[in-house]
Design a protein around this motif. Structure first.
Motif, PDB file in Angstrom:
ATOM      1  N   ASP A 227       0.874  -1.172   0.000  1.00  0.00           N
ATOM      2  CA  ASP A 227       0.000   0.000   0.000  1.00  0.00           C
ATOM      3  C   ASP A 227       0.913   1.225   0.000  1.00  0.00           C
ATOM      4  OD1 ASP A 227      -2.127   1.666   0.209  1.00  0.00           O
ATOM      5  OD2 ASP A 227      -2.724   1.037   2.223  1.00  0.00           O
ATOM      6  N   TYR A 228       0.968   1.922  -1.117  1.00  0.00           N
ATOM      7  CA  TYR A 228       1.911   3.036  -1.204  1.00  0.00           C
ATOM      8  C   TYR A 228       1.407   4.258  -0.451  1.00  0.00           C
ATOM      9  CZ  TYR A 228       4.892   0.564  -4.436  1.00  0.00           C
ATOM     10  OH  TYR A 228       5.758  -0.347  -4.986  1.00  0.00           O
ATOM     11  N   GLY A 229       2.348   4.964   0.122  1.00  0.00           N
ATOM     12  CA  GLY A 229       2.026   6.146   0.898  1.00  0.00           C
ATOM     13  C   GLY A 229       1.545   7.300   0.035  1.00  0.00           C
ATOM     14  N   VAL A 230       0.736   8.168   0.651  1.00  0.00           N
ATOM     15  CA  VAL A 230       0.217   9.347  -0.055  1.00  0.00           C
ATOM     16  C   VAL A 230       0.269  10.551   0.873  1.00  0.00           C
ATOM     17  CG1 VAL A 230      -1.348   7.978  -1.489  1.00  0.00           C
ATOM     18  CG2 VAL A 230      -2.183   8.950   0.678  1.00  0.00           C
ATOM     19  N   ILE A 231       0.221  11.725   0.251  1.00  0.00           N
ATOM     20  CA  ILE A 231      -0.089  12.968   0.956  1.00  0.00           C
ATOM     21  C   ILE A 231      -1.343  13.516   0.293  1.00  0.00           C
ATOM     22  CG2 ILE A 231       0.602  15.358   1.361  1.00  0.00           C
ATOM     23  CD1 ILE A 231       3.434  14.427   1.756  1.00  0.00           C
ATOM     24  N   ALA A 232      -2.357  13.777   1.122  1.00  0.00           N
ATOM     25  CA  ALA A 232      -3.650  14.212   0.593  1.00  0.00           C
ATOM     26  C   ALA A 232      -4.147  15.430   1.353  1.00  0.00           C
ATOM     27  CB  ALA A 232      -4.672  13.082   0.701  1.00  0.00           C
ATOM     28  N   VAL A 233      -5.024  16.173   0.705  1.00  0.00           N
ATOM     29  CA  VAL A 233      -5.632  17.352   1.320  1.00  0.00           C
ATOM     30  C   VAL A 233      -7.137  17.309   1.057  1.00  0.00           C
ATOM     31  CG1 VAL A 233      -3.568  18.794   1.134  1.00  0.00           C
ATOM     32  CG2 VAL A 233      -5.228  18.721  -0.764  1.00  0.00           C
ATOM     33  N   SER A 315      -4.914   2.978   0.750  1.00  0.00           N
ATOM     34  CA  SER A 315      -6.104   2.213   1.144  1.00  0.00           C
ATOM     35  C   SER A 315      -6.926   2.962   2.188  1.00  0.00           C
ATOM     36  CB  SER A 315      -5.707   0.843   1.697  1.00  0.00           C
ATOM     37  OG  SER A 315      -4.988   0.967   2.904  1.00  0.00           O
ATOM     38  N   GLU A 316      -6.265   3.760   3.017  1.00  0.00           N
ATOM     39  CA  GLU A 316      -6.980   4.545   4.019  1.00  0.00           C
ATOM     40  C   GLU A 316      -7.717   5.721   3.389  1.00  0.00           C
ATOM     41  OE1 GLU A 316      -4.144   4.119   7.931  1.00  0.00           O
ATOM     42  OE2 GLU A 316      -3.363   5.302   6.261  1.00  0.00           O
ATOM     43  N   ALA A 317      -7.146   6.244   2.282  1.00  0.00           N
ATOM     44  CA  ALA A 317      -7.688   7.469   1.688  1.00  0.00           C
ATOM     45  C   ALA A 317      -8.630   7.224   0.521  1.00  0.00           C
ATOM     46  CB  ALA A 317      -6.528   8.354   1.214  1.00  0.00           C
ATOM     47  N   GLU A 340      -7.554   2.757 -12.734  1.00  0.00           N
ATOM     48  CA  GLU A 340      -8.196   4.020 -12.371  1.00  0.00           C
ATOM     49  C   GLU A 340      -7.360   4.846 -11.405  1.00  0.00           C
ATOM     50  OE1 GLU A 340     -10.930   2.284  -8.697  1.00  0.00           O
ATOM     51  OE2 GLU A 340     -11.863   2.805 -10.603  1.00  0.00           O
ATOM     52  N   LEU A 341      -6.365   4.219 -10.773  1.00  0.00           N
ATOM     53  CA  LEU A 341      -5.499   4.942  -9.844  1.00  0.00           C
ATOM     54  C   LEU A 341      -4.416   5.731 -10.564  1.00  0.00           C
ATOM     55  CD1 LEU A 341      -5.039   2.072  -7.225  1.00  0.00           C
ATOM     56  CD2 LEU A 341      -6.700   3.944  -7.183  1.00  0.00           C
ATOM     57  N   GLY A 342      -4.338   5.565 -11.881  1.00  0.00           N
ATOM     58  CA  GLY A 342      -3.281   6.216 -12.645  1.00  0.00           C
ATOM     59  C   GLY A 342      -3.403   7.719 -12.751  1.00  0.00           C
ATOM     60  N   ASP A 343      -4.533   8.278 -12.323  1.00  0.00           N
ATOM     61  CA  ASP A 343      -4.697   9.739 -12.361  1.00  0.00           C
ATOM     62  C   ASP A 343      -3.941  10.436 -11.231  1.00  0.00           C
ATOM     63  OD1 ASP A 343      -6.328   9.550 -14.571  1.00  0.00           O
ATOM     64  OD2 ASP A 343      -8.193   9.515 -13.395  1.00  0.00           O
ATOM     65  N   ASN A 396      -8.669  -1.819  -3.797  1.00  0.00           N
ATOM     66  CA  ASN A 396      -8.237  -1.049  -2.624  1.00  0.00           C
ATOM     67  C   ASN A 396      -6.833  -0.457  -2.758  1.00  0.00           C
ATOM     68  OD1 ASN A 396     -10.417  -1.554  -0.348  1.00  0.00           O
ATOM     69  ND2 ASN A 396     -10.178  -3.480  -1.481  1.00  0.00           N
ATOM     70  N   GLY A 397      -6.330  -0.420  -3.971  1.00  0.00           N
ATOM     71  CA  GLY A 397      -5.064   0.253  -4.195  1.00  0.00           C
ATOM     72  C   GLY A 397      -3.832  -0.497  -3.741  1.00  0.00           C
TER      73      GLY A 397
END
Length: 430
Positions: A227-233, A315-317, A340-343, A396-397
């Motif tokens: 599950d790769y990490g992300v930064i989201a807002v 997966s959390e986001a 679909e995650l490619g965006d 779930n990514g």
């Protein structure tokens, strides 16, 4: 003296085993006449008597071979090959003349040992749970560990890979530390328990955040994806790219507050610090990070307007992204994700060369039986190979990432070493 080796294969309801009875050629002449044929039932009364003397049904295959290792004239060696190793039994034999007079004595001796051997073999090599099993998710419902337990439990039952139900027990606290201590104190030899783990687990062990905890106190079973990490807002945030956010941090390291479902110094926190260092930010210790019991709680705080950005795993986001509540600024992957995650843009393509995979998997108590560990490893390997699990990963990514057994244990050791080095540079080692 020249010796011959006779191979006798015992066939029982459990896995087969092989007994090797070594004796001299004189003895072999008698035993070869007494042994029942594999293709036909015992014919003579003596053969039937010997067969009836043995407490378990057997099938025999005679295969004499030269054997010159040592003089076994005074001993009868019975070595049993089992999945647990080689079991050697030795018993003094009567004199050769006595054996000649009563050749069934040897077989009676061997048959007396079979009940014990049968009991030892009756336990299957892969000891499946006999009833309901527990999966500990070391966080509140809704986080990554909770997702791991519940999705795996559902898939195992749907595929009939587990004999009974698997329930999820949420044991939150200290980014997995409470659950880790609970296993050591209360369930250190429980065969019917697995615990969800991830890079967050190894991070805490690397930084010394689990009191008296180390990787050798558990056994790492298998991973089921990364599950790769992300930064989201939030969707209404003024930030639309990772460089925009990092530029504000450069101007004032305390101007942006991050939330995550991991403790300060955990992998969620470290991902932000790694990105900040790559952006040339010097005062990374001034970056604000607030820890919550799970990723879902951290995101709720973000959506409530109390936090500026979320750092965690995809997966959390993802559900919040699908609902339109979150916007992903960056994914910490080598390349854009499939489908679909490619965006979602990667940090690397935005000039921040940070890759931060968070594997999802399980550990068992170190004191659990070898048979139980083997069963869990094989069962999770089978689950990972199934089309159903591949679909869950896609939805779930989770990206392909599978290690189990010794390979996973070596990987975990190396990951702990690498994180410990980063933590040392940041002054985070306790």
């Amino acid at each position: 003296m020249r010796f011959l080796e006779l191979t006798v294969t015992i066939v029982i309801a459990a896995p087969c085993a092989a007994i090797f009875c070594r004796y001299d050629s004189t003895q072999l002449a008698f035993f070869s006449r007494l042994l029942p044929s594999r293709r036909s039932p015992p014919a003579s009364s003596r053969q039937r008597a010997i067969a009836n003397a043995c407490p378990i049904r057997y099938c025999l295959a005679v295969a004499p071979q030269p054997h010159n290792k040592r003089d076994l004239n005074n001993d009868i060696d019975i070595s049993l090959k089992t999945p647990y190793g080689l079991i050697l039994m030795r018993s003094p034999t009567p004199s050769a003349s006595r054996i000649t007079a009563s050749p069934t004595n040897f077989f009676k001796l061997a048959c007396r040992t079979l009940p014990l051997l049968a009991v030892m073999l009756a336990a299957p090599v892969h000891a499946a749970p006999q009833g309901k099993v527990d999966c500990i998710a070391p966080a509140q419902p809704g986080g990554g560990w909770d997702f791991t337990c519940r999705s795996v439990a559902r898939a195992l039952q749907e595929l009939s890979l587990i004999p009974a139900a698997m329930q999820t027990l949420n044991v939150p606290g200290a980014s997995g530390g409470v659950a880790f201590s609970h296993v050591q104190a209360k369930r250190s030899s429980d065969d019917d328990l697995i615990v969800a783990a991830s890079t967050a687990t190894t991070t805490q062990l690397a930084l010394g955040n689990y009191p008296n905890g180390n990787a050798d106190q558990v056994r790492w079973v298998a991973t089921l994806g990364a599950d790769y990490g992300v930064i989201a807002v939030a969707a209404d945030s003024p930030y639309h790219s990772l460089p925009e956010l990092l530029d504000d941090l450069k101007a004032d390291a305390g101007s942006v507050t991050f939330s995550g479902g991991d403790v300060a110094g955990g992998f969620d926190h470290i991902k932000v610090l790694m990105a900040a260092r790559k952006a040339g930010i010097k005062s990374i210790r001034d970056i604000k990070y607030l820890a919550f019991d799970s990723g879902s709680v951290a995101i709720s705080q973000l959506l409530g307007g109390h936090i500026d950005a979320f750092t965690g795993d995809l997966s959390e986001a993802k559900s919040f992204v699908d609902s339109g509540d979150l916007r992903i600024l960056a994914v910490f992957a080598e390349d854009r994700l499939p489908g679909e995650l490619g965006d979602m843009p990667t940090a690397r393509e935005q000039g921040i060369d940070v890759v931060a995979p968070n594997w999802r998997g399980f550990y068992t108590p170190a004191g659990a039986s070898e048979a139980s560990y083997t069963w869990w490893k094989q069962t999770l390997n089978d689950l990972y190979a199934s089309p159903q699990w591949k679909q869950i990963m896609t939805q779930n990514g989770l990206l392909p990432f599978h290690k189990s057994g010794d390979e996973l244990n070596r990987f975990v050791d190396q990951q702990i070493t690498d994180i410990r080095e980063i933590g040392g540079e940041l002054g985070m080692i306790r």
